[in-house]
Design a protein around this motif. Structure first.
Motif, PDB file in Angstrom:
ATOM      1  N   ARG A   1       0.863  -1.185   0.000  1.00 32.98           N
ATOM      2  CA  ARG A   1       0.000   0.000   0.000  1.00 32.98           C
ATOM      3  C   ARG A   1       0.895   1.229   0.000  1.00 32.98           C
ATOM      4  O   ARG A   1       2.078   1.151   0.308  1.00 32.98           O
ATOM      5  N   ARG A   2       0.315   2.352  -0.359  1.00 29.97           N
ATOM      6  CA  ARG A   2       1.077   3.596  -0.291  1.00 29.97           C
ATOM      7  C   ARG A   2       0.940   4.132   1.119  1.00 29.97           C
ATOM      8  O   ARG A   2      -0.162   4.292   1.631  1.00 29.97           O
ATOM      9  N   PRO A   3       2.062   4.368   1.786  1.00 31.84           N
ATOM     10  CA  PRO A   3       1.970   4.653   3.214  1.00 31.84           C
ATOM     11  C   PRO A   3       1.530   6.078   3.545  1.00 31.84           C
ATOM     12  O   PRO A   3       1.365   6.399   4.698  1.00 31.84           O
ATOM     13  N   TYR A   4       1.368   6.920   2.576  1.00 28.79           N
ATOM     14  CA  TYR A   4       0.933   8.273   2.914  1.00 28.79           C
ATOM     15  C   TYR A   4      -0.148   8.716   1.947  1.00 28.79           C
ATOM     16  O   TYR A   4      -0.266   8.198   0.839  1.00 28.79           O
ATOM     17  N   GLY A   5      -0.949   9.676   2.362  1.00 33.42           N
ATOM     18  CA  GLY A   5      -1.988  10.211   1.492  1.00 33.42           C
ATOM     19  C   GLY A   5      -1.713  11.671   1.224  1.00 33.42           C
ATOM     20  O   GLY A   5      -0.614  12.150   1.403  1.00 33.42           O
ATOM     21  N   SER A   6      -2.726  12.366   0.763  1.00 29.45           N
ATOM     22  CA  SER A   6      -2.578  13.798   0.570  1.00 29.45           C
ATOM     23  C   SER A   6      -2.927  14.484   1.887  1.00 29.45           C
ATOM     24  O   SER A   6      -3.631  13.912   2.709  1.00 29.45           O
ATOM     25  N   PRO A   7      -2.445  15.689   2.083  1.00 29.34           N
ATOM     26  CA  PRO A   7      -2.621  16.337   3.384  1.00 29.34           C
ATOM     27  C   PRO A   7      -4.091  16.426   3.814  1.00 29.34           C
ATOM     28  O   PRO A   7      -4.413  16.250   4.981  1.00 29.34           O
ATOM     29  N   ASN A   8      -4.980  16.697   2.863  1.00 28.33           N
ATOM     30  CA  ASN A   8      -6.381  16.856   3.244  1.00 28.33           C
ATOM     31  C   ASN A   8      -7.208  15.619   2.929  1.00 28.33           C
ATOM     32  O   ASN A   8      -8.429  15.654   2.979  1.00 28.33           O
ATOM     33  N   GLY A   9      -6.530  14.567   2.595  1.00 29.60           N
ATOM     34  CA  GLY A   9      -7.224  13.317   2.322  1.00 29.60           C
ATOM     35  C   GLY A   9      -8.013  13.307   1.029  1.00 29.60           C
ATOM     36  O   GLY A   9      -8.923  12.503   0.850  1.00 29.60           O
ATOM     37  N   GLU A  10      -7.695  14.225   0.086  1.00 29.81           N
ATOM     38  CA  GLU A  10      -8.445  14.204  -1.177  1.00 29.81           C
ATOM     39  C   GLU A  10      -8.007  13.006  -2.010  1.00 29.81           C
ATOM     40  O   GLU A  10      -6.939  12.464  -1.819  1.00 29.81           O
ATOM     41  N   ASP A  11      -8.863  12.710  -2.986  1.00 26.24           N
ATOM     42  CA  ASP A  11      -8.563  11.629  -3.917  1.00 26.24           C
ATOM     43  C   ASP A  11      -7.761  12.239  -5.066  1.00 26.24           C
ATOM     44  O   ASP A  11      -8.312  12.651  -6.075  1.00 26.24           O
ATOM     45  N   THR A  12      -6.436  12.308  -4.882  1.00 21.76           N
ATOM     46  CA  THR A  12      -5.635  12.982  -5.902  1.00 21.76           C
ATOM     47  C   THR A  12      -5.562  12.162  -7.179  1.00 21.76           C
ATOM     48  O   THR A  12      -5.399  12.699  -8.257  1.00 21.76           O
ATOM     49  N   MET A  13      -5.707  10.865  -7.062  1.00 24.22           N
ATOM     50  CA  MET A  13      -5.647  10.008  -8.237  1.00 24.22           C
ATOM     51  C   MET A  13      -6.752  10.381  -9.225  1.00 24.22           C
ATOM     52  O   MET A  13      -6.505  10.494 -10.423  1.00 24.22           O
ATOM     53  N   THR A  14      -7.972  10.569  -8.712  1.00 25.22           N
ATOM     54  CA  THR A  14      -9.089  10.885  -9.602  1.00 25.22           C
ATOM     55  C   THR A  14      -8.930  12.276 -10.204  1.00 25.22           C
ATOM     56  O   THR A  14      -9.113  12.478 -11.403  1.00 25.22           O
ATOM     57  N   LYS A  15      -8.558  13.218  -9.365  1.00 20.13           N
ATOM     58  CA  LYS A  15      -8.379  14.580  -9.889  1.00 20.13           C
ATOM     59  C   LYS A  15      -7.311  14.586 -10.987  1.00 20.13           C
ATOM     60  O   LYS A  15      -7.503  15.155 -12.062  1.00 20.13           O
ATOM     61  N   ASN A  16      -6.191  13.933 -10.711  1.00 17.11           N
ATOM     62  CA  ASN A  16      -5.109  13.919 -11.689  1.00 17.11           C
ATOM     63  C   ASN A  16      -5.512  13.189 -12.964  1.00 17.11           C
ATOM     64  O   ASN A  16      -5.156  13.603 -14.066  1.00 17.11           O
ATOM     65  N   SER A  17      -6.253  12.096 -12.802  1.00 14.84           N
ATOM     66  CA  SER A  17      -6.702  11.342 -13.971  1.00 14.84           C
ATOM     67  C   SER A  17      -7.606  12.211 -14.835  1.00 14.84           C
ATOM     68  O   SER A  17      -7.531  12.179 -16.065  1.00 14.84           O
ATOM     69  N   LEU A  18      -8.465  12.994 -14.194  1.00 21.44           N
ATOM     70  CA  LEU A  18      -9.354  13.878 -14.948  1.00 21.44           C
ATOM     71  C   LEU A  18      -8.550  14.909 -15.733  1.00 21.44           C
ATOM     72  O   LEU A  18      -8.854  15.195 -16.895  1.00 21.44           O
ATOM     73  N   ARG A  19      -7.518  15.425 -15.102  1.00 20.12           N
ATOM     74  CA  ARG A  19      -6.706  16.421 -15.802  1.00 20.12           C
ATOM     75  C   ARG A  19      -6.057  15.811 -17.051  1.00 20.12           C
ATOM     76  O   ARG A  19      -6.105  16.379 -18.133  1.00 20.12           O
ATOM     77  N   LEU A  20      -5.486  14.650 -16.883  1.00 24.12           N
ATOM     78  CA  LEU A  20      -4.796  14.063 -18.040  1.00 24.12           C
ATOM     79  C   LEU A  20      -5.794  13.635 -19.112  1.00 24.12           C
ATOM     80  O   LEU A  20      -5.537  13.776 -20.306  1.00 24.12           O
ATOM     81  N   ALA A  21      -6.966  13.160 -18.678  1.00 22.79           N
ATOM     82  CA  ALA A  21      -7.965  12.711 -19.645  1.00 22.79           C
ATOM     83  C   ALA A  21      -8.502  13.903 -20.439  1.00 22.79           C
ATOM     84  O   ALA A  21      -8.646  13.832 -21.660  1.00 22.79           O
ATOM     85  N   HIS A  22      -8.776  15.010 -19.747  1.00 19.65           N
ATOM     86  CA  HIS A  22      -9.316  16.173 -20.436  1.00 19.65           C
ATOM     87  C   HIS A  22      -8.300  16.787 -21.384  1.00 19.65           C
ATOM     88  O   HIS A  22      -8.666  17.344 -22.414  1.00 19.65           O
ATOM     89  N   VAL A  23      -7.031  16.687 -21.055  1.00 19.28           N
ATOM     90  CA  VAL A  23      -6.020  17.317 -21.912  1.00 19.28           C
ATOM     91  C   VAL A  23      -5.633  16.407 -23.085  1.00 19.28           C
ATOM     92  O   VAL A  23      -5.502  16.868 -24.211  1.00 19.28           O
ATOM     93  N   TRP A  24      -5.466  15.114 -22.817  1.00 18.02           N
ATOM     94  CA  TRP A  24      -4.822  14.263 -23.816  1.00 18.02           C
ATOM     95  C   TRP A  24      -5.712  13.240 -24.505  1.00 18.02           C
ATOM     96  O   TRP A  24      -5.345  12.721 -25.550  1.00 18.02           O
ATOM     97  N   MET A  25      -6.878  12.930 -23.938  1.00 17.51           N
ATOM     98  CA  MET A  25      -7.583  11.751 -24.438  1.00 17.51           C
ATOM     99  C   MET A  25      -8.733  12.040 -25.393  1.00 17.51           C
ATOM    100  O   MET A  25      -9.402  11.113 -25.864  1.00 17.51           O
ATOM    101  N   ASP A  26      -8.973  13.313 -25.695  1.00 15.34           N
ATOM    102  CA  ASP A  26     -10.047  13.672 -26.625  1.00 15.34           C
ATOM    103  C   ASP A  26     -11.352  12.970 -26.235  1.00 15.34           C
ATOM    104  O   ASP A  26     -11.686  12.890 -25.067  1.00 15.34           O
ATOM    105  N   ASP A  27     -12.037  12.415 -27.231  1.00 19.55           N
ATOM    106  CA  ASP A  27     -13.340  11.774 -26.966  1.00 19.55           C
ATOM    107  C   ASP A  27     -13.233  10.504 -26.133  1.00 19.55           C
ATOM    108  O   ASP A  27     -14.220  10.013 -25.606  1.00 19.55           O
ATOM    109  N   TYR A  28     -12.038   9.973 -26.086  1.00 20.64           N
ATOM    110  CA  TYR A  28     -11.883   8.691 -25.383  1.00 20.64           C
ATOM    111  C   TYR A  28     -12.097   8.824 -23.876  1.00 20.64           C
ATOM    112  O   TYR A  28     -12.145   7.838 -23.165  1.00 20.64           O
ATOM    113  N   ILE A  29     -12.232  10.056 -23.424  1.00 18.70           N
ATOM    114  CA  ILE A  29     -12.514  10.276 -22.013  1.00 18.70           C
ATOM    115  C   ILE A  29     -13.835   9.606 -21.627  1.00 18.70           C
ATOM    116  O   ILE A  29     -14.044   9.246 -20.476  1.00 18.70           O
TER     117      ILE A  29
END
Ligand SMILES: *[C@@H]1O[C@H](CO)[C@@H](O)[C@H](O)[C@H]1NC(C)=O
Ligand SMILES: *[C@@H]1O[C@H](CO)[C@@H](O)[C@H](O)[C@H]1NC(C)=O
Length: 630
Positions: free
Chosen positions: A387-415
């Motif tokens: 497991r990853r032993p640490y999270g983000s300071p406020n406990g946000e789901d950074t994985m989802t936020k980051n995935s959204l950023r990359l999907a919106h920028v790079w994946m066109d309709d495939y999002i």
């Protein structure tokens, strides 16, 4: 943010290289740089020059291969070292047996280190802290790699290692392994970025260590606030000055000639991004295991996965050493031309802490006309944690936020395929991506459709999965087929001081049966133990002696199905002041009787020389079956 650097300490009058830096940034701001450039080209950074230095502040010595202290654990003669031999019969210095004894808990303090280590770092810190910083690793490369030669004018590298609350021992082993395994002329500098770790005094301790022990080529910087892994890497990259940047995690051990093939690849073309093969350092035992050659992919949940190479890929032997084109990279281990890294947009600074950045940079490299290859002759061991032993300071789901950023920028309709799998992600705020969209336009990058068509044609779409005859299988660590057990001893497992024998409470076929001490009976299957060369103890050659090392009160020894992967079923003879005990490496403890309401069960405890811990496997061959002896 623009960081200001201040020099915390500097010693050498020979700091000509960094003088402008020192002058410019003296005592302003919050980032400490332990500036330790000395003369770059004249210093020999061979392991020898390190080991000839005075004792380290932690009290370690460098002579031994694995063990820094307590290197003489007793062992029974029948248990020779498990040296792994290579096909030519040469030792490759890889000693599983010693490694297993390294995790032994001797004091409550050891227990604390172990427990805390698992909690904070998700690996066995007790072993890590006892393991030499300079241990030798098996050369996991294909034999053909040995004959590959590299040009003499390879570019130099800045190795960037970012950490957050890393275990001291793991971090320093990473740094030492880079120094030990890299020719000095290729290693321009190591930049160690402390991402505002919260561990007490960690920064100061490391600063002092580097200052005292490693005053060459190493820059330690501390971010002014927690940036997260992604921005911390960018932070380190801005300080770096060599032609090629090499990113490493803070719990790695690089292997023989790891850097040359990466640099050679980067030198061929500045748009070549080169990735080493990531070998596995077991997080419980610190054993080093070679990884098979596979490539990186992703699923539509935007998680990285390993993909097999097409069948027949290795028909040509040369394929074992040639770069393997890979659609994605697994994480943060790669080499890239520094200028190219900046030109093509570094990382997305809008991404938080971790997650998704590896896919983002992979898509960007390919779509914007770079290329990404795994280099089979470059091997870097990495502690794979459960497991990853640490999270983000406020406990946000950074994985989802980051995935959204990359999907919106790079994946066109495939999002849409991502949203199909994660409909709830539609409503999550992913920040401002204007800059990244502009970057994509500026670099004139290809579409995601192009990427899928030319770079990742094996990828299937989620709604086609049903029709697809063979959806991609998830890469699974290949378990070697279990060999038939070899029995090296059979008899009673006798508790020496009481003269009683270990017996199952239930039937020999019943899983989870507790084990207890009882009068020894000859020829009775409930007491007939067989020791295998894998360190298992099987009762009547059926079920295995097992102990769950949970932290809850008592862990009873019991019978479990033999799983063949050591751990809770591995028992090693060890002697302490003539007390011969059964040591379980997974828990770091020894087998001991435990009295409970008139019955004597077995559990595990800190290994001591208390005769209560003494066992032996005693042959009862000479006693006719069925005859009572006591
Ligand atoms: C997003 O960022 C761009 C460039 O940094 C800026 O011009 C724009 O105003 C921002 N948009 C919002 C909604 O904040
Ligand atoms: C073996 O020992 C168990 C427990 O003491 C006993 O119940 C059983 O009858 C014995 N079996 C034989 C064949 O002696």
């Amino acid at each position: 943010m623009r960081e200001k650097l201040s020099i915390m300490r500097w010693k050498s009058f020979l700091c000509f290289k960094s003088l402008p830096l020192i002058v410019g940034i003296f005592f302003v701001g919050t980032v400490y740089v332990i500036n330790v450039y000395v003369i770059h080209y004249s210093l020999q950074l061979s392991p020898d020059s390190i080991s000839s230095r005075p004792r380290l502040i932690s009290g370690r010595k460098h002579e031994s291969l694995y063990l820094d202290k307590d290197s003489t654990y007793g062992r029974r003669d029948s248990h020779q070292y498990n040296d792994i031999k290579d096909p030519d019969g040469l030792d490759i210095f890889y000693d599983t047996f010693k490694l297993q004894l390294l995790g032994i808990i001797k004091t409550p303090e050891d227990q604390r280190i172990r427990d805390e280590g698992y909690r904070e770092h998700a690996f066995n810190e007790l072993i890590s802290s006892r393991l030499s910083f300079h241990r030798k690793l098996p050369d996991s490369r294909h034999k053909l790699c040995e004959s590959v030669t590299y040009q003499s004018d390879l570019p130099q590298a800045s190795v960037i290692i970012c950490f957050y609350n890393e275990a001291w021992s793991a971090l320093l082993r990473t740094v030492h392994s880079v120094i030990d395994k890299t020719p000095p002329r290729l290693l321009y500098e190591i930049i160690v970025v402390d991402d505002y770790s919260q561990n007490e005094n960690l920064h100061e301790k490391i600063a002092e260590y580097i200052w005292n022990i490693l005053p060459h080529k190493i820059k330690l910087v501390r971010t002014p606030q927690r940036l997260g892994l992604i921005r911390a890497r960018m932070y380190g990259a801005r300080i770096a000055t060599a032609e090629v940047l090499v990113f490493l995690d803070s719990h790695c051990e690089v292997n023989v000639k790891w850097l040359e093939p990466l640099l050679a690849r980067a030198a061929e073309n500045r748009r070549n991004v080169a990735i080493p093969v990531i070998d596995i350092i077991n997080s419980d035992s610190f054993e080093y295991e070679a990884s098979p050659l596979v490539k990186g992919g992703f699923n539509w949940g935007l998680h990285f996965r390993w993909d097999h190479l097409p069948s027949g890929y290795f028909n040509e032997k040369e394929a074992m050493i040639l770069p393997i084109e890979t659609p994605t990279m697994a994480g943060g281990l790669f080499a890239i031309n520094r200028q190219y890294f900046f030109e093509m947009g570094q990382y997305d600074s809008g991404m938080d802490i971790w997650g998704g950045e590896n896919l983002e940079i992979s898509f960007r490299i390919w779509q914007c006309r770079g290329r990404l290859d795994i280099i089979p002759c470059s091997r870097v061991g990495h502690i794979f944690r459960k497991r990853r032993p640490y999270g983000s300071p406020n406990g946000e789901d950074t994985m989802t936020k980051n995935s959204l950023r990359l999907a919106h920028v790079w994946m066109d309709d495939y999002i849409k395929y991502y949203f199909q799998l994660k409909p709830q992600a539609r409503n999550i705020n992913y920040g401002n991506i204007t800059d990244r969209l502009e970057l994509r336009k500026k670099l004139n990058c290809n579409s995601f459709e192009w990427y899928l068509k030319y770079i990742y044609p094996e990828q299937t779409l989620p709604d086609m999965d049903n029709k697809s005859p063979k959806p991609l299988k998830k890469y699974k660590k290949s378990q070697p087929a279990r060999n038939k057990a070899t029995y090296i001893n059979t008899g009673w497992l006798k508790h020496k001081s009481s003269g009683l024998c270990v017996q199952t409470e239930g039937d020999i076929y019943v899983k989870k049966s507790l084990l207890l001490l009882a009068d020894c009976i000859a020829g009775n299957q409930t007491q007939e133990w067989s020791e295998t060369n894998d360190h298992e103890f099987q009762l009547s050659k059926l079920l295995c002696l097992d102990v769950e090392s949970s932290s809850v009160s008592n862990s009873y020894a019991r019978l479990m199905k033999c799983h063949g992967s050591g751990g809770s079923q591995s028992w090693i003879w060890r002697s302490q002041n003539k007390v011969s005990q059964l040591y379980n490496p997974a828990s770091g403890k020894c087998l001991v009787p435990f009295h409970d309401a008139g019955t004597t069960y077995l559990t595990i405890a800190i290994c001591t020389d208390n005769p209560e811990m003494s066992f032996k496997l005693q042959s009862n061959d000479k006693i006719p079956h069925g005859q009572l002896t006591m």
